[in-house]
Design an enzyme around this catalytic site. Sequence first.
Site, PDB file in Angstrom:
ATOM      1  N   SER A 180       0.865  -1.159   0.000  1.00  0.00           N
ATOM      2  CA  SER A 180       0.000   0.000   0.000  1.00  0.00           C
ATOM      3  C   SER A 180       0.905   1.212   0.000  1.00  0.00           C
ATOM      4  O   SER A 180       1.967   1.208   0.621  1.00  0.00           O
ATOM      5  CB  SER A 180      -0.864  -0.011   1.250  1.00  0.00           C
ATOM      6  OG  SER A 180      -1.279   1.289   1.573  1.00  0.00           O
ATOM      7  N   LYS A 212       0.898  -3.396   5.418  1.00  0.00           N
ATOM      8  CA  LYS A 212      -0.239  -4.204   4.985  1.00  0.00           C
ATOM      9  C   LYS A 212       0.116  -5.242   3.936  1.00  0.00           C
ATOM     10  O   LYS A 212       0.924  -5.008   3.055  1.00  0.00           O
ATOM     11  CB  LYS A 212      -1.322  -3.300   4.407  1.00  0.00           C
ATOM     12  CG  LYS A 212      -2.034  -2.509   5.477  1.00  0.00           C
ATOM     13  CD  LYS A 212      -3.024  -1.570   4.866  1.00  0.00           C
ATOM     14  CE  LYS A 212      -4.113  -2.333   4.138  1.00  0.00           C
ATOM     15  NZ  LYS A 212      -5.147  -1.390   3.657  1.00  0.00           N
ATOM     16  N   ASN A 224      -2.106  -6.655   1.332  1.00  0.00           N
ATOM     17  CA  ASN A 224      -3.457  -6.542   0.792  1.00  0.00           C
ATOM     18  C   ASN A 224      -3.889  -7.807   0.057  1.00  0.00           C
ATOM     19  O   ASN A 224      -3.083  -8.445  -0.600  1.00  0.00           O
ATOM     20  CB  ASN A 224      -3.548  -5.351  -0.154  1.00  0.00           C
ATOM     21  CG  ASN A 224      -3.753  -4.048   0.589  1.00  0.00           C
ATOM     22  OD1 ASN A 224      -4.425  -4.024   1.614  1.00  0.00           O
ATOM     23  ND2 ASN A 224      -3.161  -2.980   0.099  1.00  0.00           N
ATOM     24  N   ARG A 227     -30.662 -13.156 -39.183  1.00  0.00           N
ATOM     25  CA  ARG A 227     -29.475 -12.598 -38.509  1.00  0.00           C
ATOM     26  C   ARG A 227     -29.886 -11.290 -37.867  1.00  0.00           C
ATOM     27  O   ARG A 227     -30.473 -10.436 -38.518  1.00  0.00           O
ATOM     28  CB  ARG A 227     -28.317 -12.388 -39.503  1.00  0.00           C
ATOM     29  CG  ARG A 227     -27.570 -13.703 -39.828  1.00  0.00           C
ATOM     30  CD  ARG A 227     -26.716 -13.645 -41.084  1.00  0.00           C
ATOM     31  NE  ARG A 227     -25.961 -12.449 -41.181  1.00  0.00           N
ATOM     32  CZ  ARG A 227     -25.522 -11.898 -42.320  1.00  0.00           C
ATOM     33  NH1 ARG A 227     -25.805 -12.492 -43.482  1.00  0.00           N
ATOM     34  NH2 ARG A 227     -24.841 -10.809 -42.315  1.00  0.00           N
TER      35      ARG A 227
END
Lengths: 458, 458, 458, 458
Positions: free
Chosen positions: C280, C286, C288, C319
């Site tokens: 981070s 952290k 994550n 179509r």
Amino acid sequence: MSAQRSQRLLDALFTTEQLSEIFSDRGRLQGMLDFEAALARAEAAVGIVPPRAAESIAAQCRAETFAVDALARATALAGNPAIPLVHELTARVAKADPEAARFVHWGATSQDAMDTGLALQLRAALATIDADLARLAAALATLAEKHAQTPLPGRTWLQQGPPVTLGLKVAGWLSAVDRHRERLARASAGAATLQFGGAVGTLAALGDKGTEVARALAAELRLSLPDLPWHAQRDRIAEVATALGLAVGTLGKIARDVSLLMQTEVAEALEPGAAGRGGSSTMPHKRNPVGSAVILAAAARVPSLVATMLGAMVQEHERGLGGWHAEWDTLPEICMLAAGALARAVEVVGGLEIDPRKMATDLDTSRGLIMAEAASMALAAHLGRQAAHELVEEASRRALREGKHLRDVLSADARVARHLSPEALERALDPARYTGRAGEFVANALAAHRRRSGGDRR
Amino acid sequence: MSAQRSQRLLDALFTTEQLSEIFSDRGRLQGMLDFEAALARAEAAVGIVPPRAAESIAAQCRAETFAVDALARATALAGNPAIPLVHELTARVAKADPEAARFVHWGATSQDAMDTGLALQLRAALATIDADLARLAAALATLAEKHAQTPLPGRTWLQQGPPVTLGLKVAGWLSAVDRHRERLARASAGAATLQFGGAVGTLAALGDKGTEVARALAAELRLSLPDLPWHAQRDRIAEVATALGLAVGTLGKIARDVSLLMQTEVAEALEPGAAGRGGSSTMPHKRNPVGSAVILAAAARVPSLVATMLGAMVQEHERGLGGWHAEWDTLPEICMLAAGALARAVEVVGGLEIDPRKMATDLDTSRGLIMAEAASMALAAHLGRQAAHELVEEASRRALREGKHLRDVLSADARVARHLSPEALERALDPARYTGRAGEFVANALAAHRRRSGGDRR
Amino acid sequence: MSAQRSQRLLDALFTTEQLSEIFSDRGRLQGMLDFEAALARAEAAVGIVPPRAAESIAAQCRAETFAVDALARATALAGNPAIPLVHELTARVAKADPEAARFVHWGATSQDAMDTGLALQLRAALATIDADLARLAAALATLAEKHAQTPLPGRTWLQQGPPVTLGLKVAGWLSAVDRHRERLARASAGAATLQFGGAVGTLAALGDKGTEVARALAAELRLSLPDLPWHAQRDRIAEVATALGLAVGTLGKIARDVSLLMQTEVAEALEPGAAGRGGSSTMPHKRNPVGSAVILAAAARVPSLVATMLGAMVQEHERGLGGWHAEWDTLPEICMLAAGALARAVEVVGGLEIDPRKMATDLDTSRGLIMAEAASMALAAHLGRQAAHELVEEASRRALREGKHLRDVLSADARVARHLSPEALERALDPARYTGRAGEFVANALAAHRRRSGGDRR
Amino acid sequence: MSAQRSQRLLDALFTTEQLSEIFSDRGRLQGMLDFEAALARAEAAVGIVPPRAAESIAAQCRAETFAVDALARATALAGNPAIPLVHELTARVAKADPEAARFVHWGATSQDAMDTGLALQLRAALATIDADLARLAAALATLAEKHAQTPLPGRTWLQQGPPVTLGLKVAGWLSAVDRHRERLARASAGAATLQFGGAVGTLAALGDKGTEVARALAAELRLSLPDLPWHAQRDRIAEVATALGLAVGTLGKIARDVSLLMQTEVAEALEPGAAGRGGSSTMPHKRNPVGSAVILAAAARVPSLVATMLGAMVQEHERGLGGWHAEWDTLPEICMLAAGALARAVEVVGGLEIDPRKMATDLDTSRGLIMAEAASMALAAHLGRQAAHELVEEASRRALREGKHLRDVLSADARVARHLSPEALERALDPARYTGRAGEFVANALAAHRRRSGGDRR
């Protein structure tokens, strides 16, 4: 406190009576009560519950005797209908056979009752749906066969192209419907699976009898016994949604085609008429495509409901919060809309009024331009694809510009005359001679249909 | 033939009694009958219909006197409920006042009755919803103010980060809810628009009186008079769906936060308890997040229903086939789910039990690591952002690896000691001192809320 | 005029390199060129095209030699990329072998090239996806086996309940993944079907050689030969979307579980770490859940994309207009997101760091309350289910209220002491003894997995 | 590792060059770099960063100098592109001005850069879209005015009804488009809001300078300053999606109408022709509705993408996991599809070729039946609504059955002759006299349009 909504007006339009009953409050309660009755019997078979107690419990498991309003009020507090239902069931059993009350719902969790109840509802619903799919396929087969050689303009991007036959158009529908029957059969088989795991899926409350009870319970309800409980693994349930979503897509395609053919300016086919059907309050002459409207509405609604089912698969840990709850109304809604659309499709296809004369007229709407490819191909053999294409493109533009028939422009072109006699040109521009492999394709689809539906009779 | 589905069990959970009534069969019929009564009076005012006839018509326009089952059967044939309703209304008027019968529904088409009826239902439903949104905002403002300074771990990507205050979290919810009130006010104003165009939107059947009748009719029903009929222009209707969809998104965010805070391991906040609420059939101690479950289920379902409404905007020519029909159940469903989620949100927020002690405990769960940014910033002033970041990153890894508190690792680092005294380090690592502008942001949101809701009282 | 968008930044996050290449502009062009080359060869085999011309055509069918920008400009005018591609291919063939040019694309329509090209792209994409699904299943099987007996709290509605084992949780994931492999295998088989019908699906331009060419062409490309062309019958294509949608739902469920287990307060399992992964910019400590984020994003996006595919099935006549076009980016997007989510799931599951000690700690977070069911069941044998339930419910409330351990409240209750010795109570409250049939369920899932993946090696 | 997908072929069809550039990798990077440059300057203005350092930082903020491939690889690990971008930016600044490097991204979090960058991209995109909406409205106004009196059949449920005028049809489109401009203006204003909150939305890393920096930063970028950061409150962003979703719904309705009018059998209006436009590889004469196809494809895709945006609003705590990530491609996709559809709508409407003669012919397709209402109303004055309705309904059925013109059946009916002279009947059946208030409605819509677009010039 208890809600009073009824949905009869629109349910009568958008679904069938059978499906409405299966997914009514009573149907839902009965599904759970069938689980509770079968659980008691299975536990009796295994020796956990006295046989008499099991019968005392089963005797109370009749949905029509429960008061929906009181259960609804309690559901709002409890967070699901199984909790108050089990509570009320226990109270009733206690009154009739106090000894038996302690065995109600033994070892199960509310989700066991709800999911297994759902499996039973789905089994009934999908049997109905499959029967109607079979009926639809049969009606399509009849129509394809009858009109295998009936020419009408092919239409691509909503513009007329070279001719097709009505049989070919219908064979395309049929072929898809037959594939949907296979998909639904697999999804139905998956959904007919017992849910029984107790609080967190370990059946811990049953000590060492868990597996034995589960096996007896599955047998009692004629459901498959899974390798392990699936409280938070919703793929089998979601597959019912996707299989129906695919089927409704094809029904929508059929309805779109029918409603386009039924336009006032086209009028090559009409939905069947009936007293009181499709009238308009201000346009007395109109025959509205009510069946197509219902089917197209389903085709507009079901895909999003399928998305909800797929998104709801992200359920937390052993039993999820919110995702599971999102399924409760959504999957029944999908089933009901699919059944309603299907019932309408059976009516529409079964009674479709065909106007081959109008089809023939429309084959000449473009003054030969839809036969440009035919002309181009006839000339390509002599001039090469690119040169022929350019010659016919130029002739087509001139025909358009001068309001002439393509036949007349081409026959006046020396490059054409060099290679094609007037008769050859006429033949090259005859729609009925230019439907290619349509007949063979119809035969293929019918043969495949017969192979598949042969299985129905066995 | 007529379907018997009731939805009371789940409606009691997922919506409110008021909304259930508004969108019940009877509510739908009454909306159309209000249109028919007002139309007769407007045409009387303009001199097209004799005043006595108008009153004879209006006298029959009471939904509770109509038999839903018979209308349902006829709806299935006619393709919409307005056609049989007008037919039955005419028959009733004819009995009471034969002269008046010829004036029933004069100059109108079935979609005029259905769309205007819907506008009336939506007006009632959205007033209810706005009142609950106001209640929710008030409860949020109270909570934000009370806990403006209550610290708890900030959480990003489900990992703890630096501290926030509960007030800041709630102020974020509040600010969004206030914006939703403005969006809904605009959508409501748009939806409260008369539909009146006759068969194809020209009012041709009324000769030169069309505009005059339309104006009188709008006045009679207190609806806006549009520049032109909007049978196939569904943007105002669809905007109700999108405005509610946005609001439900925020409710879902609140419920997600509450349910995460309520996890056994976090337990920083709890939904209010109540007798019979949130019990579990197998886990007697649990207080289940029933309110959050209901809200999250709505948040899982409404987005797809909004998609259906947007997709259904592609309606053909003067009045569409299938798209219009797809709206009939979908928009009511959105309103009901939004109202249900909102009512639950009012309960949950109004009674939320906060545990500031557990929040304080959780601020130290990471052993100081969530204060890494604070340390990093404190050091950055001395070492530069990148170097400080790297030093603290390294210290954090070491703290993790060795199971130590970040404070202890940092205080043992000579590069830290050079710039920060032990007291300065302690201050830098105190969560309560590191909530930045949280207080100011809460104040901003509360001030904005008061400005907006000041408007309510005027 | 030609757009310059690139998507590399986010594609690197959300999908895999292989899928990005398959569905790149070049991949799309190559798919169509493979069709054109094979068509020329098939027509040579049947005697429509001179063998030398077929080889001259095939020699030009190399996507890397075409200028995407010019084709893009022409696509904007023509409405699909096949038209300008065929035009440019013809020009190139004409340069190298003027005779051959007239045979390019002989008898085919642009949708034949696009749909068959798509079938080839899907075959490559789904093979990759199946290989990753197999890898994921293998990793799950390893994990389930290793942790078959590792207890952790079961969690329902985000509240702790009785214990489960990590193996049971993982076995639930595994069992679903194995079912997805079967679904995908069927969908892949259906999608690997030749599209070849010419302008309106009759192959009229090929005279009586249509079927023969189609058969040779299918063989050339190793695709199934359908009963009839399916230009406007999109169920096989849409089934790829639904099968992937179901699979992504399960991946989302796994990621939701992992990310919840990875919460700072829970920390029972962690996504694998890696240099540069999950950092981070502001929170250096952290880790994550990047893998889970990617998977959850896919699970949030794919359901809606599936809805688009289902809604797009309503294609007009031979179509369709708009529906077909809506598929072009949507199905590749679904494949890419599914492949990206799957690749992340393989990484996350394969490297999942388990902390059995934290699991053990969390089993006591509730101070015995998660063992209430166990206590209730132990007592039920003596007191009846309802009475035992009420006793334990009361004890649990008291434990909560007084901050005591459930063991202590129960052991102080005379009604308990009457039936359970202190040792029996202790045993009844031991989480490791209360995982029920978890071990057996894990074994079931592993056995089923081995049976299924046995098929891989054959 | 880095993905190679390009999307130029289909982007050229489905979106505009401008939007492709805005949402390209480079556009995304430049948005974030604009944030970083402005942040440095704002912090310099506030005295946190030395002015020279701010300029050193700003000097590096040029997206075209960054290598997308390397950033893509790092994004896959970091989980978002802002983290590696800030890392790389810092490295570059460090090379040029080592002192400045420590101030890069000071106090911000990666989501600040991404969300603010998105706000800048959206501002550019929505300005483009609004300009095209204005162009479309102007073209519609011109068309409505010119054809205010041009009659053609009204069509409801795809069946002809009483006549309308082309101007009325177009005025309905115009009126909706004008409303969409107002909705988009509001959504744009909301989306042009600064995101700046640091790690968890408190700006704690900036000590007491947070608010001052935020204010300066908003001013620098000409964005609104919100009451508080909105990392997990996505309503403003989602409102852009819903506003565009509503607008695309109307564009789809226009395209559906145009494509239906353009059917070979109807041919009342044609998309403008152009060299290379709408050709078919096999049907040289066709003018394909390429513009309508593109718009209808957008209308089929955008609703589901809006659902994704609404579903993604449920984001956890201070910054969400998965939901935020789901937005990154989805909102740009919605903008691009809306812009592409809009650009096509401007072309289609601006160059629409009208055939009033064919419209006149089609008014008689039904042999007078679409004038049944007119006849009914003319007779109602004499016979009463119900009796007149029944008489005309019967006459219409007879006309249908006997293949006669309604005029002839009615004039042969004594009940009619009693009240209407042959001349009166003829007048009652003249479509040009039966367009009711159409002219007035067109005038209303034009007047409203002028009032609204008057605002553009001020």
